[in-house]
Scaffold this motif. Structure first.
Motif, PDB file in Angstrom:
ATOM      1  N   ARG A 147       0.834  -1.214   0.000  1.00 26.88           N
ATOM      2  CA  ARG A 147       0.000   0.000   0.000  1.00 26.88           C
ATOM      3  C   ARG A 147       0.860   1.252   0.000  1.00 26.88           C
ATOM      4  O   ARG A 147       0.595   2.207  -0.728  1.00 26.88           O
ATOM      5  CB  ARG A 147      -0.933  -0.009   1.209  1.00 26.88           C
ATOM      6  N   SER A 148       1.909   1.220   0.860  1.00 23.59           N
ATOM      7  CA  SER A 148       2.801   2.388   0.920  1.00 23.59           C
ATOM      8  C   SER A 148       3.477   2.620  -0.419  1.00 23.59           C
ATOM      9  O   SER A 148       3.602   3.754  -0.882  1.00 23.59           O
ATOM     10  CB  SER A 148       3.871   2.182   1.992  1.00 23.59           C
ATOM     11  N   MET A 149       3.893   1.515  -1.043  1.00 25.65           N
ATOM     12  CA  MET A 149       4.558   1.619  -2.341  1.00 25.65           C
ATOM     13  C   MET A 149       3.587   2.145  -3.386  1.00 25.65           C
ATOM     14  O   MET A 149       3.942   2.988  -4.206  1.00 25.65           O
ATOM     15  CB  MET A 149       5.076   0.246  -2.780  1.00 25.65           C
ATOM     16  N   ALA A 150       2.359   1.640  -3.340  1.00 28.99           N
ATOM     17  CA  ALA A 150       1.337   2.046  -4.305  1.00 28.99           C
ATOM     18  C   ALA A 150       1.084   3.543  -4.201  1.00 28.99           C
ATOM     19  O   ALA A 150       0.945   4.237  -5.210  1.00 28.99           O
ATOM     20  CB  ALA A 150       0.054   1.266  -4.062  1.00 28.99           C
ATOM     21  N   GLN A 151       1.063   4.009  -2.955  1.00 27.42           N
ATOM     22  CA  GLN A 151       0.837   5.427  -2.735  1.00 27.42           C
ATOM     23  C   GLN A 151       1.991   6.256  -3.284  1.00 27.42           C
ATOM     24  O   GLN A 151       1.781   7.247  -3.978  1.00 27.42           O
ATOM     25  CB  GLN A 151       0.693   5.661  -1.240  1.00 27.42           C
ATOM     26  N   LYS A 152       3.190   5.815  -2.995  1.00 20.03           N
ATOM     27  CA  LYS A 152       4.357   6.594  -3.398  1.00 20.03           C
ATOM     28  C   LYS A 152       4.517   6.613  -4.918  1.00 20.03           C
ATOM     29  O   LYS A 152       4.857   7.627  -5.496  1.00 20.03           O
ATOM     30  CB  LYS A 152       5.615   6.023  -2.743  1.00 20.03           C
ATOM     31  N   TYR A 153       4.287   5.456  -5.544  1.00 21.09           N
ATOM     32  CA  TYR A 153       4.522   5.392  -6.985  1.00 21.09           C
ATOM     33  C   TYR A 153       3.235   5.558  -7.795  1.00 21.09           C
ATOM     34  O   TYR A 153       3.216   5.331  -8.991  1.00 21.09           O
ATOM     35  CB  TYR A 153       5.238   4.093  -7.352  1.00 21.09           C
ATOM     36  N   LYS A 154       2.149   5.917  -7.101  1.00 24.48           N
ATOM     37  CA  LYS A 154       0.871   6.199  -7.765  1.00 24.48           C
ATOM     38  C   LYS A 154       0.406   5.041  -8.649  1.00 24.48           C
ATOM     39  O   LYS A 154       0.088   5.205  -9.814  1.00 24.48           O
ATOM     40  CB  LYS A 154       0.974   7.483  -8.587  1.00 24.48           C
ATOM     41  N   VAL A 155       0.408   3.870  -8.069  1.00 23.78           N
ATOM     42  CA  VAL A 155      -0.133   2.696  -8.749  1.00 23.78           C
ATOM     43  C   VAL A 155      -1.258   2.220  -7.847  1.00 23.78           C
ATOM     44  O   VAL A 155      -1.130   2.292  -6.627  1.00 23.78           O
ATOM     45  CB  VAL A 155       0.919   1.576  -8.875  1.00 23.78           C
ATOM     46  N   SER A 156      -2.350   1.776  -8.422  1.00 21.71           N
ATOM     47  CA  SER A 156      -3.421   1.319  -7.528  1.00 21.71           C
ATOM     48  C   SER A 156      -3.621  -0.184  -7.655  1.00 21.71           C
ATOM     49  O   SER A 156      -3.457  -0.765  -8.731  1.00 21.71           O
ATOM     50  CB  SER A 156      -4.724   2.059  -7.842  1.00 21.71           C
ATOM     51  N   PHE A 157      -3.956  -0.766  -6.534  1.00 16.09           N
ATOM     52  CA  PHE A 157      -4.198  -2.202  -6.477  1.00 16.09           C
ATOM     53  C   PHE A 157      -5.594  -2.445  -5.934  1.00 16.09           C
ATOM     54  O   PHE A 157      -6.016  -1.792  -4.992  1.00 16.09           O
ATOM     55  CB  PHE A 157      -3.176  -2.878  -5.557  1.00 16.09           C
ATOM     56  N   THR A 158      -6.281  -3.387  -6.531  1.00 13.22           N
ATOM     57  CA  THR A 158      -7.599  -3.761  -6.002  1.00 13.22           C
ATOM     58  C   THR A 158      -7.374  -4.667  -4.797  1.00 13.22           C
ATOM     59  O   THR A 158      -6.316  -5.274  -4.660  1.00 13.22           O
ATOM     60  CB  THR A 158      -8.402  -4.523  -7.069  1.00 13.22           C
ATOM     61  N   PRO A 159      -8.391  -4.759  -3.906  1.00 15.99           N
ATOM     62  CA  PRO A 159      -8.240  -5.664  -2.754  1.00 15.99           C
ATOM     63  C   PRO A 159      -7.915  -7.092  -3.167  1.00 15.99           C
ATOM     64  O   PRO A 159      -7.157  -7.781  -2.479  1.00 15.99           O
ATOM     65  CB  PRO A 159      -9.608  -5.595  -2.073  1.00 15.99           C
ATOM     66  N   GLU A 160      -8.477  -7.540  -4.310  1.00 16.50           N
ATOM     67  CA  GLU A 160      -8.170  -8.906  -4.770  1.00 16.50           C
ATOM     68  C   GLU A 160      -6.701  -9.039  -5.117  1.00 16.50           C
ATOM     69  O   GLU A 160      -6.054 -10.037  -4.812  1.00 16.50           O
ATOM     70  CB  GLU A 160      -9.003  -9.282  -6.008  1.00 16.50           C
ATOM     71  N   GLN A 161      -6.195  -7.991  -5.756  1.00 18.83           N
ATOM     72  CA  GLN A 161      -4.780  -8.023  -6.137  1.00 18.83           C
ATOM     73  C   GLN A 161      -3.892  -8.025  -4.900  1.00 18.83           C
ATOM     74  O   GLN A 161      -2.880  -8.716  -4.864  1.00 18.83           O
ATOM     75  CB  GLN A 161      -4.439  -6.822  -7.022  1.00 18.83           C
ATOM     76  N   GLU A 162      -4.297  -7.245  -3.904  1.00 17.46           N
ATOM     77  CA  GLU A 162      -3.519  -7.220  -2.659  1.00 17.46           C
ATOM     78  C   GLU A 162      -3.480  -8.608  -2.034  1.00 17.46           C
ATOM     79  O   GLU A 162      -2.451  -9.066  -1.559  1.00 17.46           O
ATOM     80  CB  GLU A 162      -4.130  -6.225  -1.673  1.00 17.46           C
ATOM     81  N   LYS A 163      -4.645  -9.259  -2.066  1.00 14.77           N
ATOM     82  CA  LYS A 163      -4.733 -10.584  -1.458  1.00 14.77           C
ATOM     83  C   LYS A 163      -3.867 -11.586  -2.226  1.00 14.77           C
ATOM     84  O   LYS A 163      -3.160 -12.401  -1.641  1.00 14.77           O
ATOM     85  CB  LYS A 163      -6.189 -11.048  -1.462  1.00 14.77           C
ATOM     86  N   LYS A 164      -3.939 -11.463  -3.534  1.00 14.05           N
ATOM     87  CA  LYS A 164      -3.147 -12.359  -4.380  1.00 14.05           C
ATOM     88  C   LYS A 164      -1.660 -12.114  -4.189  1.00 14.05           C
ATOM     89  O   LYS A 164      -0.849 -13.040  -4.240  1.00 14.05           O
ATOM     90  CB  LYS A 164      -3.537 -12.120  -5.848  1.00 14.05           C
ATOM     91  N   PHE A 165      -1.336 -10.858  -3.954  1.00 11.44           N
ATOM     92  CA  PHE A 165       0.068 -10.478  -3.788  1.00 11.44           C
ATOM     93  C   PHE A 165       0.695 -11.165  -2.573  1.00 11.44           C
ATOM     94  O   PHE A 165       1.855 -11.550  -2.596  1.00 11.44           O
ATOM     95  CB  PHE A 165       0.155  -8.956  -3.646  1.00 11.44           C
ATOM     96  N   THR A 166      -0.106 -11.314  -1.510  1.00 10.07           N
ATOM     97  CA  THR A 166       0.440 -11.941  -0.301  1.00 10.07           C
ATOM     98  C   THR A 166       0.841 -13.391  -0.557  1.00 10.07           C
ATOM     99  O   THR A 166       1.685 -13.936   0.130  1.00 10.07           O
ATOM    100  CB  THR A 166      -0.567 -11.919   0.855  1.00 10.07           C
TER     101      THR A 166
END
Lengths: 211, 231
Positions: free
Chosen positions: B84-103
């Motif tokens: 989330r912090s990275m997404a904020q800094k680099y202005k990329v957005s992730f959906t909750p599903e993507q976040e879950k998949k990322f883990t």
């Protein structure tokens, strides 16, 4: 447990009369065992038990002044380069002879038991003996656990012992660095550090390797 | 001898205990098995006598033969928060599903801008994912690795403290370890490439690492004539 009472199975077609026919009610368990062991094998092979092993290493805090050269008394400097070659020199680096001290020359070693290992064994003999003596005392329970650890630390941090510097050029491989650190660890060296190579050292190394 | 010969037919063996045993073992292995997702890259770390097992709670940087850098975080809470912090800094957005998949991903070696596409890719597509150039580690223009390490380190410590507090208030034993930084690197990698990564760490005032090595087996020349001391 595995016997299942069969009722209404085949075998009593003759006549309408129910006749208790002596028939085995046992089920053949062999396919089930086969299946169970198949699954067992699968899980044994796919599960990962061992966690990776690692080597703890602390890198030095970089000096505040970038030009500041760390002065090391009693130093042995290893220079690593391509093709698994390793050189070393002792004491400070001297590009030119100074007074009675000759200019620094590099001696080549290699990663074999006869070369690097023997070299380290000779260099660190006193410390190894001291630690071994402590070890023996500890085994005989003459020393407490904490005292033992403290004494080993003290021996390793001995002021007069060698400090080993590890420097690499651009072509040295990571494996060589790890091998060298490993060798230092095996020989119970207390003080070693990975630092940057200096220009004169690099020049001398290049002259030696002809690269 | 004293036993009577069986009355004809095939000799039968009671398989029941064997089935019991087999299924018991199957159950055990099923429950203890931890499946690893395929790593994006295979590295062959050099061997050493190091016996320290890598702590469960770690932040790992993997460097392959060509110097590509891969990044992984073991703690899932820290992983999501760092993302989330990275997404904020680099202005990329992730959906909750993507976040879950990322883990669920073990480690990744893509630019943050390609990360959503990488997450969405199937496991088969990921191995051939382009461009999997490694996490950018350009301290001046594109310090993504540095940011990942900084965010992950902060979040991992926060997660550790939170878990510790929780355990203390409920009076349970607390066994988790503080997060450690691990570097896993192929033996053939040029040391200079590792040095760049170490530099990134030291810039963040992190000086202690666990260097992943394989256990010393036969085959290396260094094995011979090792002193046998009890340390």
């Amino acid at each position: 447990m595995a016997e299942i009472a069969e009722d209404g199975g085949g075998g009593h077609k003759k006549g309408g009369k129910k006749r208790a026919k002596k028939q085995s009610t046992k089920i053949d368990m062999t396919p089930m065992v086969d299946l169970a062991f198949l699954l067992l094998t699968f899980f044994v092979l796919t599960s990962t038990f061992s966690k990776p092993k690692s080597m703890e290493l602390t890198f030095p805090v970089p000096p505040k002044e970038p030009t500041e050269q760390t002065k090391v008394k009693n130093g042995v400097t290893f220079l690593l380069t391509k093709d698994d070659r390793v050189f070393y020199y002792e004491k400070e680096f001297r590009a030119k002879p100074e007074g009675e001290n000759a200019a620094t020359d590099l001696t080549e070693l290699n990663f074999s038991a006869e070369s690097l290992h023997k070299f380290m064994l000779d260099k660190n003999k006193a410390m190894q003996d001291a630690i071994k003596a402590l070890d023996e005392k500890f085994q005989k329970r003459q020393l407490a656990d904490t005292t033992y650890k403290r004494l080993v630390r003290e021996v390793k941090a001995d002021k007069n012992s060698y400090t080993y510097l590890i420097k690499t050029d651009d072509k040295a491989s990571y494996k060589n660095v790890i091998d060298l650190i490993d060798e230092l660890n095996i020989n119970l060296v207390g003080k070693y550090v990975i630092t940057d190579i200096t220009k004169p050292e690099l020049d001398l190394l290049n002259a030696k390797t002809g690269g | 001898m004293s036993k009577k010969p069986s009355k004809g037919g095939a000799p039968s063996l009671d398989m029941t205990p064997m089935v019991d045993l087999a299924f018991l073992l199957v159950t055990f292995f099923m429950l203890t098995a931890s499946f690893r997702m395929a790593e994006p890259v295979t590295v062959d770390p050099p061997s050493s006598i190091g016996k320290v097992t890598l702590p469960d709670n770690h932040i790992m940087v993997t460097i392959d033969n060509d110097g590509r850098v891969f990044f992984g975080i073991s703690n899932t809470t820290a992983k999501i928060n760092a993302l989330r912090s990275m997404a904020q800094k680099y202005k990329v957005s992730f959906t909750p599903e993507q976040e879950k998949k990322f883990t669920g991903l073990p480690s990744f070696g893509v630019d943050i801008k390609d990360l959503p596409r990488y997450i969405n890719a199937s496991e088969n597509e990921r191995s051939g994912f382009q461009p999997q150039k490694g996490v950018p580690n350009d301290s001046l223009n594109n310090p993504q690795l540095k940011d990942w390490i900084a965010f992950a380190g902060r979040e991992a410590v926060l997660a550790y403290n939170e878990a510790k507090e929780k355990a203390e208030t409920s009076g349970q034993d607390f066994k988790a370890e503080k997060p450690r930084y691990a570097i896993k690197c192929d033996g053939k990698t040029k040391y200079i490439l590792v040095k760049d990564v170490v530099k990134t760490f030291t810039d963040l005032k992190i000086y202690q690492f666990n260097l992943i090595t394989s256990l010393e087996g036969g085959g290396t020349v260094l094995d011979e004539g090792k002193p046998q001391n009890g340390l």
